[in-house]
Design an enzyme around this catalytic site. Structure first.
Site, PDB file in Angstrom:
ATOM      1  N   LYS A  52       5.753 -34.206  26.962  1.00 46.78           N
ATOM      2  CA  LYS A  52       5.951 -35.165  27.168  1.00 46.78           C
ATOM      3  C   LYS A  52       4.671 -36.350  27.531  1.00 46.78           C
ATOM      4  O   LYS A  52       4.637 -37.405  26.884  1.00 46.78           O
ATOM      5  CB  LYS A  52       5.846 -34.865  28.894  1.00 46.78           C
ATOM      6  CG  LYS A  52       7.325 -34.285  29.276  1.00 46.78           C
ATOM      7  CD  LYS A  52       7.626 -34.172  30.916  1.00 46.78           C
ATOM      8  CE  LYS A  52       9.059 -33.458  30.610  1.00 46.78           C
ATOM      9  NZ  LYS A  52       9.252 -32.949  32.209  1.00 46.78           N
ATOM     10  N   GLN A  96       6.287 -31.631  38.199  1.00 47.89           N
ATOM     11  CA  GLN A  96       7.162 -30.362  37.154  1.00 47.89           C
ATOM     12  C   GLN A  96       7.372 -29.727  37.391  1.00 47.89           C
ATOM     13  O   GLN A  96       7.428 -29.210  38.350  1.00 47.89           O
ATOM     14  CB  GLN A  96       6.438 -30.177  35.538  1.00 47.89           C
ATOM     15  CG  GLN A  96       6.988 -28.882  34.471  1.00 47.89           C
ATOM     16  CD  GLN A  96       7.875 -29.615  33.685  1.00 47.89           C
ATOM     17  OE1 GLN A  96       7.708 -31.105  33.209  1.00 47.89           O
ATOM     18  NE2 GLN A  96       8.973 -29.028  33.012  1.00 47.89           N
ATOM     19  N   ASP A 119      12.253 -39.180  36.952  1.00 46.83           N
ATOM     20  CA  ASP A 119      12.895 -37.957  37.051  1.00 46.83           C
ATOM     21  C   ASP A 119      14.305 -37.890  37.098  1.00 46.83           C
ATOM     22  O   ASP A 119      15.215 -37.416  37.421  1.00 46.83           O
ATOM     23  CB  ASP A 119      11.412 -36.815  37.510  1.00 46.83           C
ATOM     24  CG  ASP A 119      11.688 -36.166  36.659  1.00 46.83           C
ATOM     25  OD1 ASP A 119      11.780 -35.965  35.517  1.00 46.83           O
ATOM     26  OD2 ASP A 119      10.870 -35.212  37.019  1.00 46.83           O
TER      27      ASP A 119
HETATM   28  N1  GUN Z   1      11.977 -28.812  35.134  1.00 49.82           N
HETATM   29  C1  GUN Z   1      12.833 -28.199  34.057  1.00 49.82           C
HETATM   30  N2  GUN Z   1      13.388 -30.068  33.667  1.00 49.82           N
HETATM   31  C2  GUN Z   1      12.486 -30.878  34.339  1.00 49.82           C
HETATM   32  C3  GUN Z   1      12.495 -32.337  34.027  1.00 49.82           C
HETATM   33  O1  GUN Z   1      13.874 -32.768  33.328  1.00 49.82           O
HETATM   34  N3  GUN Z   1      11.982 -32.302  35.134  1.00 49.82           N
HETATM   35  C4  GUN Z   1      10.444 -31.609  35.583  1.00 49.82           C
HETATM   36  N4  GUN Z   1       9.674 -32.583  36.277  1.00 49.82           N
HETATM   37  N5  GUN Z   1      10.687 -30.618  35.671  1.00 49.82           N
HETATM   38  C5  GUN Z   1      12.124 -29.798  34.845  1.00 49.82           C
END
Ligand code: GUN
Length: 293
Positions: A52, A96, A119
């Site tokens: 990311k 995350q 998110d």
């Molecule tokens: N863990 C698995 N997928 C995601 C996501 O799209 N965003 C976040 N913050 N954590 C995750």
């Protein structure tokens, strides 16, 4: 059978985001800034967050990675979120998931300023999405929608079967595919671990979204001819032939299922790449909304 190529579509989305962010800056506005918070050292989460951050650089965004120890008390993460909420330069906040056991995930998500909730996990964002109002859409479902749109896949009147009901993928994609817009207007069935006759239900599907996290779960005998299959799985499976010691496996037995499909997403190279592109789009939108208000 046509491959839904996450590489091609995510690159197109990223090119567009990069250009739009440059135009925003030219007009005198700020550079989009994503802050990612990673608690602990889970291997997969490390990889996702690193990707990311790297993708932010690629499109000219600013990014900040905040690493916190796995053993921190919840209050430390709360303080971190409050600081990021108050920081004028930060446009998007991402925590995350999953978080360590001592931390209440729902509480943390609920503390993120909805204006920075790139998110799309905050109850305000989810509520707006359910009502079809403009908001941040969770990145993986948003990425899937962009993929269907890119390939002009007909969704109206189709039966979409979603396997998995997580807050991150299964539930939101079920709502989006059911909305009265494109891509949408599907009749949606959401299956989960207590669904009997899963195979019979899948055999009725025009579109299947496999999002349960079990490698190779969806097999050819569960899929009708010409179905569209979207594979959301990204499980690490031990593989001594790989330098990393693992291979990434999807929820679909690709070799068996692909010949029956009209369209199918590969793993890797499918939905995973779209998730990141969608997150960048959300971050750009967060900056745009701030700049125009
Ligand atoms: N863990 C698995 N997928 C995601 C996501 O799209 N965003 C976040 N913050 N954590 C995750």
């Amino acid at each position: 059978m046509e491959i839904l190529d996450g590489k091609v579509v995510s690159q197109a989305v990223k090119d567009s985001v990069k250009e739009k962010a440059a135009q925003l800056k030219e007009a005198g506005n700020k550079t989009p800034h994503l802050a990612a918070v990673l608690v602990g050292v889970d291997g997969a989460s490390e990889t996702y967050v690193a990707s990311k951050v790297k993708n932010c650089e690629e499109v000219g965004f600013k990014s900040t990675l905040i690493r916190l120890d796995a053993n921190i008390e919840e209050s430390v993460l709360i303080e971190t979120i409050e600081k990021l909420n108050a920081d004028e330069d930060v446009d998007g906040i991402l925590v995350q998931l999953p978080l360590p056991k001592q931390i209440n995930e729902a509480k943390i998500i609920g503390l993120i300023d909805p204006a920075k909730d790139v998110d799309g996990f905050h109850p305000v964002s989810i509520g707006k999405m359910v009502q079809g109002l403009p908001t941040f859409i969770p990145a993986t479902p948003y990425g899937i929608m962009m993929m269907l749109e890119h390939y002009n896949i007909e969704t109206k009147g189709k039966h979409a079967v979603i396997i998995g009901r997580s807050n991150i993928v299964g539930r939101p994609i079920s709502i989006l595919l059911n909305r009265n817009s494109y891509p949408g207007n599907c009749t949606v069935t959401v299956c989960h671990s207590h669904t009997p006759n899963l195979k019979e239900i899948c055999l009725q599907a025009d579109i299947i979204v496999a999002a349960l996290g079990k490698p190779g779960f969806l097999t050819a005998d569960m899929v009708k001819e010409n179905a569209v299959v979207v594979d959301v799985g990204i499980t690490r499976v031990a593989d001594s032939t790989k330098k990393s010691g693992f291979a990434i496996k999807g929820d679909v037995d690709f070799a068996g299922v692909a010949p029956k499909c009209s369209y199918i997403t590969p793993v890797p190279g499918g939905v995973g790449l779209m998730t990141i592109a969608a997150l960048l789009m959300n971050t750009y939108n967060a900056t745009l909304i701030k700049s125009t208000h």
